[in-house]
Motif scaffolding. Structure first.
Motif, PDB file in Angstrom:
ATOM      1  N   ILE A   1       0.849  -1.203   0.000  1.00 43.97           N
ATOM      2  CA  ILE A   1       0.000   0.000   0.000  1.00 43.97           C
ATOM      3  C   ILE A   1       0.882   1.250   0.000  1.00 43.97           C
ATOM      4  N   LEU A   2       1.914   1.172   0.820  1.00 43.67           N
ATOM      5  CA  LEU A   2       2.823   2.320   0.898  1.00 43.67           C
ATOM      6  C   LEU A   2       3.482   2.579  -0.467  1.00 43.67           C
ATOM      7  N   GLN A   3       3.899   1.507  -1.105  1.00 45.36           N
ATOM      8  CA  GLN A   3       4.532   1.614  -2.419  1.00 45.36           C
ATOM      9  C   GLN A   3       3.578   2.263  -3.433  1.00 45.36           C
ATOM     10  N   LYS A   4       2.314   1.841  -3.371  1.00 44.70           N
ATOM     11  CA  LYS A   4       1.320   2.367  -4.309  1.00 44.70           C
ATOM     12  C   LYS A   4       1.131   3.872  -4.092  1.00 44.70           C
ATOM     13  N   HIS A   5       1.024   4.251  -2.827  1.00 45.38           N
ATOM     14  CA  HIS A   5       0.847   5.675  -2.521  1.00 45.38           C
ATOM     15  C   HIS A   5       2.084   6.481  -2.904  1.00 45.38           C
ATOM     16  N   LEU A   6       3.222   5.877  -2.675  1.00 43.13           N
ATOM     17  CA  LEU A   6       4.476   6.550  -3.037  1.00 43.13           C
ATOM     18  C   LEU A   6       4.529   6.783  -4.545  1.00 43.13           C
ATOM     19  N   ASP A   7       4.204   5.741  -5.305  1.00 42.12           N
ATOM     20  CA  ASP A   7       4.221   5.870  -6.768  1.00 42.12           C
ATOM     21  C   ASP A   7       3.234   6.932  -7.241  1.00 42.12           C
ATOM     22  N   ASP A   8       2.041   6.929  -6.637  1.00 42.40           N
ATOM     23  CA  ASP A   8       1.029   7.926  -7.011  1.00 42.40           C
ATOM     24  C   ASP A   8       1.530   9.334  -6.714  1.00 42.40           C
ATOM     25  N   PHE A   9       2.096   9.462  -5.521  1.00 44.99           N
ATOM     26  CA  PHE A   9       2.567  10.781  -5.110  1.00 44.99           C
ATOM     27  C   PHE A   9       3.685  11.256  -6.032  1.00 44.99           C
ATOM     28  N   LEU A  10       4.616  10.348  -6.303  1.00 48.25           N
ATOM     29  CA  LEU A  10       5.763  10.738  -7.133  1.00 48.25           C
ATOM     30  C   LEU A  10       5.358  11.017  -8.581  1.00 48.25           C
ATOM     31  N   SER A  11       4.322  10.327  -9.041  1.00 45.95           N
ATOM     32  CA  SER A  11       3.906  10.558 -10.432  1.00 45.95           C
ATOM     33  C   SER A  11       3.407  11.992 -10.632  1.00 45.95           C
ATOM     34  N   LYS A  12       2.944  12.599  -9.534  1.00 46.38           N
ATOM     35  CA  LYS A  12       2.460  13.980  -9.651  1.00 46.38           C
ATOM     36  C   LYS A  12       3.519  14.991  -9.190  1.00 46.38           C
ATOM     37  N   ALA A  13       4.598  14.473  -8.625  1.00 49.61           N
ATOM     38  CA  ALA A  13       5.614  15.381  -8.066  1.00 49.61           C
ATOM     39  C   ALA A  13       6.473  15.992  -9.172  1.00 49.61           C
ATOM     40  N   ASN A  14       7.184  17.065  -8.824  1.00 54.72           N
ATOM     41  CA  ASN A  14       8.062  17.669  -9.838  1.00 54.72           C
ATOM     42  C   ASN A  14       9.328  16.819 -10.000  1.00 54.72           C
ATOM     43  N   PRO A  15      10.022  16.983 -11.127  1.00 51.91           N
ATOM     44  CA  PRO A  15      11.147  16.092 -11.434  1.00 51.91           C
ATOM     45  C   PRO A  15      12.229  16.032 -10.363  1.00 51.91           C
ATOM     46  N   GLU A  16      12.497  17.167  -9.715  1.00 46.99           N
ATOM     47  CA  GLU A  16      13.561  17.146  -8.708  1.00 46.99           C
ATOM     48  C   GLU A  16      13.239  16.218  -7.547  1.00 46.99           C
ATOM     49  N   LEU A  17      11.974  16.227  -7.184  1.00 46.61           N
ATOM     50  CA  LEU A  17      11.553  15.369  -6.074  1.00 46.61           C
ATOM     51  C   LEU A  17      11.736  13.893  -6.427  1.00 46.61           C
ATOM     52  N   LYS A  18      11.310  13.571  -7.626  1.00 51.05           N
ATOM     53  CA  LYS A  18      11.467  12.189  -8.103  1.00 51.05           C
ATOM     54  C   LYS A  18      12.943  11.815  -8.099  1.00 51.05           C
ATOM     55  N   GLU A  19      13.730  12.769  -8.577  1.00 52.61           N
ATOM     56  CA  GLU A  19      15.157  12.516  -8.698  1.00 52.61           C
ATOM     57  C   GLU A  19      15.807  12.300  -7.340  1.00 52.61           C
ATOM     58  N   VAL A  20      15.457  13.165  -6.404  1.00 54.03           N
ATOM     59  CA  VAL A  20      16.023  13.035  -5.054  1.00 54.03           C
ATOM     60  C   VAL A  20      15.698  11.652  -4.495  1.00 54.03           C
ATOM     61  N   PHE A  21      14.455  11.240  -4.684  1.00 61.25           N
ATOM     62  CA  PHE A  21      14.051   9.946  -4.142  1.00 61.25           C
ATOM     63  C   PHE A  21      14.857   8.811  -4.777  1.00 61.25           C
ATOM     64  N   GLU A  22      14.965   8.825  -6.107  1.00 64.23           N
ATOM     65  CA  GLU A  22      15.695   7.748  -6.787  1.00 64.23           C
ATOM     66  C   GLU A  22      17.175   7.759  -6.432  1.00 64.23           C
ATOM     67  N   MET A  23      17.711   8.944  -6.280  1.00 66.35           N
ATOM     68  CA  MET A  23      19.138   9.033  -5.946  1.00 66.35           C
ATOM     69  C   MET A  23      19.402   8.586  -4.510  1.00 66.35           C
ATOM     70  N   ARG A  24      18.491   8.966  -3.615  1.00 68.08           N
ATOM     71  CA  ARG A  24      18.627   8.516  -2.220  1.00 68.08           C
ATOM     72  C   ARG A  24      18.513   6.992  -2.166  1.00 68.08           C
ATOM     73  N   ARG A  25      17.624   6.490  -2.957  1.00 66.33           N
ATOM     74  CA  ARG A  25      17.411   5.042  -2.994  1.00 66.33           C
ATOM     75  C   ARG A  25      18.660   4.318  -3.497  1.00 66.33           C
ATOM     76  N   ALA A  26      19.388   4.998  -4.381  1.00 70.34           N
ATOM     77  CA  ALA A  26      20.611   4.396  -4.912  1.00 70.34           C
ATOM     78  C   ALA A  26      21.789   4.576  -3.959  1.00 70.34           C
ATOM     79  N   GLY A  27      21.542   5.256  -2.850  1.00 66.84           N
ATOM     80  CA  GLY A  27      22.578   5.366  -1.814  1.00 66.84           C
ATOM     81  C   GLY A  27      23.387   6.645  -1.850  1.00 66.84           C
ATOM     82  N   LEU A  28      22.965   7.620  -2.657  1.00 63.07           N
ATOM     83  CA  LEU A  28      23.714   8.882  -2.723  1.00 63.07           C
ATOM     84  C   LEU A  28      23.409   9.741  -1.492  1.00 63.07           C
TER      85      LEU A  28
END
Lengths: 184, 135
Positions: free
Chosen positions: A119-146
């Protein structure tokens, strides 16, 4: 056996073609996920950029100075590819830096802890799909360990701005969940 | 660990979706092609540089030869050849040697050969001129 990035890079530059495949396997999801997120799940564009990224990596790996921090180096290429792609389409890759501002996190209630991963993943995806590119980027980069410092360098902003973006995401998601599930 | 860090950790640790990414072997093929193109580009650049340098060398040698040749060629047809070659080459020889060229001016035959070489070099420049080739 898990090889270190630097070792794989050295092996590849020494002529071991298999080393690149191992590097690819290690990071394919990180970068594919990044491109998908940035392209708002336009799989065709994400595929093209993903392939282009690996071609660039393979042909310019000798230029990677800090071999233990391959992800950071590769993200820089990925980001530039994304910017070029958006420029070609005359779209904006990055939103306004100021639109995030300093976000103060609401400290109340452990909403997250009780929610299922799916459920959390679904909400996260929904939220990120509407978010601006920087937000998406920060999340993906943090996820990659940066680190936030590295992200700030890549996004050409201050560490505080990068941190604020993540806070905005976390807080926004929390609010979304609360609105959806009432008072969890 | 504060609340934000906990929440961030939870989000970042969510299991990553397993994407069906493009196949490595397809990408690897494109990588090999890109590498070949890179190599070819490098070789072309080296060839172009060599061509430019050799053309420059020819142009310089022609300019040097043209400066000195008229007097020498004229002298080749006159009976005073020996006298001319004895005086004139010393001057022109200095210029040529300073540019790394060594040409013997002792015989009128050499002068004719040089004139032919200049004509031949000019023909090569005209023939292999990049603009002419493009046309």
């Amino acid at each position: 056996m898990e090889y270190k990035d630097s070792q794989l890079i050295e092996n590849y530059l020494g002529g071991d073609q298999h080393a690149l495949e191992l590097l690819f396997d290690k990071y394919r999801n990180v970068f594919y996920s990044y491109f998908n997120r940035m392209m708002s799940n336009n799989f065709s564009d994400a595929d093209d950029l993903f392939q282009e990224l690996w071609i660039k990596i393979a042909t310019s790996l000798h230029q990677c100075k800090d071999r233990d921090n391959f992800v950071y180096w590769a993200f820089r290429i990925a980001k530039n590819l994304g910017i070029d792609h958006f420029r070609k389409q005359k779209m904006k890759f990055a939103g306004n830096i100021e639109d995030v501002g300093n976000v103060v996190l609401d400290e109340s209630g452990p909403v997250w802890e009780s929610i299922d991963n799916e459920i959390l993943q679904k909400h996260l995806d929904d939220f990120l799909s509407k978010a601006n590119p920087e937000l998406k980027e920060v999340f993906e980069m943090r996820r990659a360990g940066l680190s936030f410092k590295e992200i700030a360098e890549l996004q050409n902003c201050s560490i505080n701005t990068a941190l604020s973006r993540m806070r905005y995401l976390v807080n926004g998601l929390k609010k979304g969940l609360e609105d959806y599930y009432g008072s969890l | 660990m504060d609340h934000f860090e906990k929440m961030e950790k939870r989000l970042l640790n969510l299991p990553r979706q397993e994407f069906r990414t493009p196949d490595f072997f397809d990408i690897n093929f494109k990588i090999q092609v890109a590498k070949l193109q890179q190599k070819t580009r490098r070789q072309t650049m080296a060839l172009a540089a060599a061509f430019v340098l050799s053309t420059l060398a020819i142009v310089v040698s022609i300019q040097l030869a043209v400066k000195t040749a008229p007097a020498a060629v004229m002298s080749a047809d006159t009976p005073q050849t020996a006298a001319v070659t004895a005086v004139s080459p010393a001057k022109s020889g200095e210029n040529l040697e300073s540019s790394g060229f060594e040409i013997s001016w002792s015989k009128s035959e050499d002068i004719k050969n040089l004139a032919q070489a200049v004509t031949s070099a000019q023909w090569q420049i005209d023939t292999f001129n990049p603009i002419t080739l493009q046309e």
